[in-house]
Design a protein around this motif. Structure first.
Motif, PDB file in Angstrom:
ATOM      1  N   ALA A  39       0.830  -1.207   0.000  1.00 45.98           N
ATOM      2  CA  ALA A  39       0.000   0.000   0.000  1.00 45.98           C
ATOM      3  C   ALA A  39       0.864   1.258   0.000  1.00 45.98           C
ATOM      4  CB  ALA A  39      -0.933  -0.012   1.202  1.00 45.98           C
ATOM      5  N   ALA A  40       1.948   1.242   0.768  1.00 48.45           N
ATOM      6  CA  ALA A  40       2.840   2.404   0.819  1.00 48.45           C
ATOM      7  C   ALA A  40       3.527   2.624  -0.528  1.00 48.45           C
ATOM      8  CB  ALA A  40       3.880   2.220   1.920  1.00 48.45           C
ATOM      9  N   LEU A  41       4.041   1.556  -1.132  1.00 48.60           N
ATOM     10  CA  LEU A  41       4.691   1.688  -2.440  1.00 48.60           C
ATOM     11  C   LEU A  41       3.700   2.125  -3.511  1.00 48.60           C
ATOM     12  CD1 LEU A  41       7.142  -1.340  -2.591  1.00 48.60           C
ATOM     13  CD2 LEU A  41       7.705   1.079  -2.403  1.00 48.60           C
ATOM     14  N   GLY A  42       2.488   1.597  -3.449  1.00 50.73           N
ATOM     15  CA  GLY A  42       1.462   1.988  -4.409  1.00 50.73           C
ATOM     16  C   GLY A  42       1.083   3.459  -4.278  1.00 50.73           C
ATOM     17  N   ALA A  43       1.022   3.954  -3.055  1.00 52.00           N
ATOM     18  CA  ALA A  43       0.684   5.363  -2.841  1.00 52.00           C
ATOM     19  C   ALA A  43       1.782   6.283  -3.376  1.00 52.00           C
ATOM     20  CB  ALA A  43       0.453   5.623  -1.352  1.00 52.00           C
ATOM     21  N   VAL A  44       3.026   5.941  -3.111  1.00 50.47           N
ATOM     22  CA  VAL A  44       4.145   6.759  -3.615  1.00 50.47           C
ATOM     23  C   VAL A  44       4.207   6.681  -5.139  1.00 50.47           C
ATOM     24  CG1 VAL A  44       6.664   6.983  -3.649  1.00 50.47           C
ATOM     25  CG2 VAL A  44       5.477   6.601  -1.499  1.00 50.47           C
ATOM     26  N   GLY A  93       1.745   6.013  -7.224  1.00 52.51           N
ATOM     27  CA  GLY A  93       0.610   6.745  -7.776  1.00 52.51           C
ATOM     28  C   GLY A  93       0.824   8.251  -7.749  1.00 52.51           C
ATOM     29  N   ALA A  94       1.447   8.749  -6.700  1.00 50.04           N
ATOM     30  CA  ALA A  94       1.743  10.183  -6.628  1.00 50.04           C
ATOM     31  C   ALA A  94       2.754  10.583  -7.702  1.00 50.04           C
ATOM     32  CB  ALA A  94       2.270  10.539  -5.243  1.00 50.04           C
ATOM     33  N   LEU A  95       3.758   9.742  -7.937  1.00 49.55           N
ATOM     34  CA  LEU A  95       4.744  10.047  -8.977  1.00 49.55           C
ATOM     35  C   LEU A  95       4.129  10.015 -10.367  1.00 49.55           C
ATOM     36  CD1 LEU A  95       7.907   8.135  -7.704  1.00 49.55           C
ATOM     37  CD2 LEU A  95       7.474  10.591  -7.667  1.00 49.55           C
ATOM     38  N   ALA A 116       0.996  10.674 -11.006  1.00 46.30           N
ATOM     39  CA  ALA A 116       0.161  11.861 -11.078  1.00 46.30           C
ATOM     40  C   ALA A 116       0.998  13.104 -11.383  1.00 46.30           C
ATOM     41  CB  ALA A 116      -0.604  12.047  -9.767  1.00 46.30           C
ATOM     42  N   LEU A 117       2.188  13.192 -10.803  1.00 48.56           N
ATOM     43  CA  LEU A 117       3.071  14.325 -11.103  1.00 48.56           C
ATOM     44  C   LEU A 117       3.540  14.301 -12.554  1.00 48.56           C
ATOM     45  CD1 LEU A 117       5.305  14.600  -7.905  1.00 48.56           C
ATOM     46  CD2 LEU A 117       3.554  16.181  -8.697  1.00 48.56           C
ATOM     47  N   GLU A 118       3.627  13.128 -13.130  1.00 47.79           N
ATOM     48  CA  GLU A 118       4.031  12.997 -14.529  1.00 47.79           C
ATOM     49  C   GLU A 118       3.057  13.721 -15.454  1.00 47.79           C
ATOM     50  OE1 GLU A 118       6.135  11.605 -17.890  1.00 47.79           O
ATOM     51  OE2 GLU A 118       6.726  11.498 -15.800  1.00 47.79           O
ATOM     52  N   PHE A 119       1.778  13.737 -15.096  1.00 44.50           N
ATOM     53  CA  PHE A 119       0.779  14.379 -15.944  1.00 44.50           C
ATOM     54  C   PHE A 119       0.929  15.895 -15.986  1.00 44.50           C
ATOM     55  CE2 PHE A 119      -1.748  10.465 -14.913  1.00 44.50           C
ATOM     56  CZ  PHE A 119      -1.689   9.949 -16.190  1.00 44.50           C
ATOM     57  N   GLY A 147       7.535   5.845 -10.990  1.00 44.11           N
ATOM     58  CA  GLY A 147       6.203   5.762 -10.398  1.00 44.11           C
ATOM     59  C   GLY A 147       5.446   4.537 -10.871  1.00 44.11           C
ATOM     60  N   GLY A 148       5.518   4.232 -12.156  1.00 45.17           N
ATOM     61  CA  GLY A 148       4.860   3.041 -12.679  1.00 45.17           C
ATOM     62  C   GLY A 148       5.448   1.763 -12.109  1.00 45.17           C
ATOM     63  N   LEU A 149       6.767   1.748 -11.959  1.00 44.25           N
ATOM     64  CA  LEU A 149       7.427   0.580 -11.378  1.00 44.25           C
ATOM     65  C   LEU A 149       7.016   0.385  -9.918  1.00 44.25           C
ATOM     66  CD1 LEU A 149       9.535  -1.675 -11.797  1.00 44.25           C
ATOM     67  CD2 LEU A 149      11.238  -0.065 -10.959  1.00 44.25           C
ATOM     68  N   LEU A 150       6.993   1.470  -9.154  1.00 46.35           N
ATOM     69  CA  LEU A 150       6.576   1.374  -7.750  1.00 46.35           C
ATOM     70  C   LEU A 150       5.112   0.968  -7.625  1.00 46.35           C
ATOM     71  CD1 LEU A 150       8.307   4.452  -6.088  1.00 46.35           C
ATOM     72  CD2 LEU A 150       8.902   2.044  -5.852  1.00 46.35           C
ATOM     73  N   LEU A 151       4.288   1.471  -8.524  1.00 43.39           N
ATOM     74  CA  LEU A 151       2.877   1.118  -8.502  1.00 43.39           C
ATOM     75  C   LEU A 151       2.675  -0.363  -8.775  1.00 43.39           C
ATOM     76  CD1 LEU A 151       0.247   2.655  -8.090  1.00 43.39           C
ATOM     77  CD2 LEU A 151       0.132   2.966 -10.545  1.00 43.39           C
ATOM     78  N   SER A 152       3.384  -0.893  -9.759  1.00 43.97           N
ATOM     79  CA  SER A 152       3.242  -2.325 -10.057  1.00 43.97           C
ATOM     80  C   SER A 152       3.832  -3.185  -8.942  1.00 43.97           C
ATOM     81  CB  SER A 152       3.896  -2.652 -11.393  1.00 43.97           C
ATOM     82  OG  SER A 152       5.276  -2.395 -11.349  1.00 43.97           O
ATOM     83  N   LEU A 153       4.922  -2.742  -8.336  1.00 42.47           N
ATOM     84  CA  LEU A 153       5.504  -3.478  -7.214  1.00 42.47           C
ATOM     85  C   LEU A 153       4.564  -3.455  -6.014  1.00 42.47           C
ATOM     86  CD1 LEU A 153       7.990  -5.027  -6.261  1.00 42.47           C
ATOM     87  CD2 LEU A 153       8.955  -2.854  -5.510  1.00 42.47           C
ATOM     88  N   GLY A 154       3.892  -2.326  -5.797  1.00 37.35           N
ATOM     89  CA  GLY A 154       2.916  -2.240  -4.712  1.00 37.35           C
ATOM     90  C   GLY A 154       1.757  -3.201  -4.905  1.00 37.35           C
ATOM     91  N   PHE A 155       1.250  -3.299  -6.142  1.00 39.42           N
ATOM     92  CA  PHE A 155       0.174  -4.254  -6.414  1.00 39.42           C
ATOM     93  C   PHE A 155       0.642  -5.686  -6.229  1.00 39.42           C
ATOM     94  CE2 PHE A 155      -2.161  -0.898  -8.827  1.00 39.42           C
ATOM     95  CZ  PHE A 155      -3.341  -0.996  -8.115  1.00 39.42           C
TER      96      PHE A 155
END
Length: 79
Positions: A13-18, A20-22, A24-27, A62-70
């Motif tokens: 959950a922590a990795l997914g939150a970080v 996801g924030a990264l 979102a900043l990409e946009f 950010g995408g890597l952290l999001l996939s690792l979080g999932f």
């Protein structure tokens, strides 16, 4: 005491939150092929296929952290 499954879910959950924030900043980043000229108050688009970058390192991490979080959330549910 935190069990292994609970720890994996919390870390996921922590990795997914970080991540996801990264993402979102990409946009909010200006693409490399768009430049802003203050004196004219206009944007110029100059597309050269060899120099265009679609994503920055921020979005890729950010995408890597999001996939690792999932993956950790899924592992925590399996345990």
């Amino acid at each position: 005491m935190v069990t292994i499954a609970e720890g994996a879910r919390l870390a996921g959950a922590a990795l997914g939150a970080v991540g996801g924030a990264l993402v979102a900043l990409e946009f909010f980043q200006l693409p490399s092929y768009v430049t802003y000229r203050e004196e004219r108050d206009s944007y110029d688009v100059d597309i050269a296929p060899s120099r265009v970058t679609e994503h920055t390192a921020l979005g890729r991490v950010g995408g890597l952290l999001l996939s690792l979080g999932f993956a950790l959330l899924f592992l925590g549910e399996l345990l």
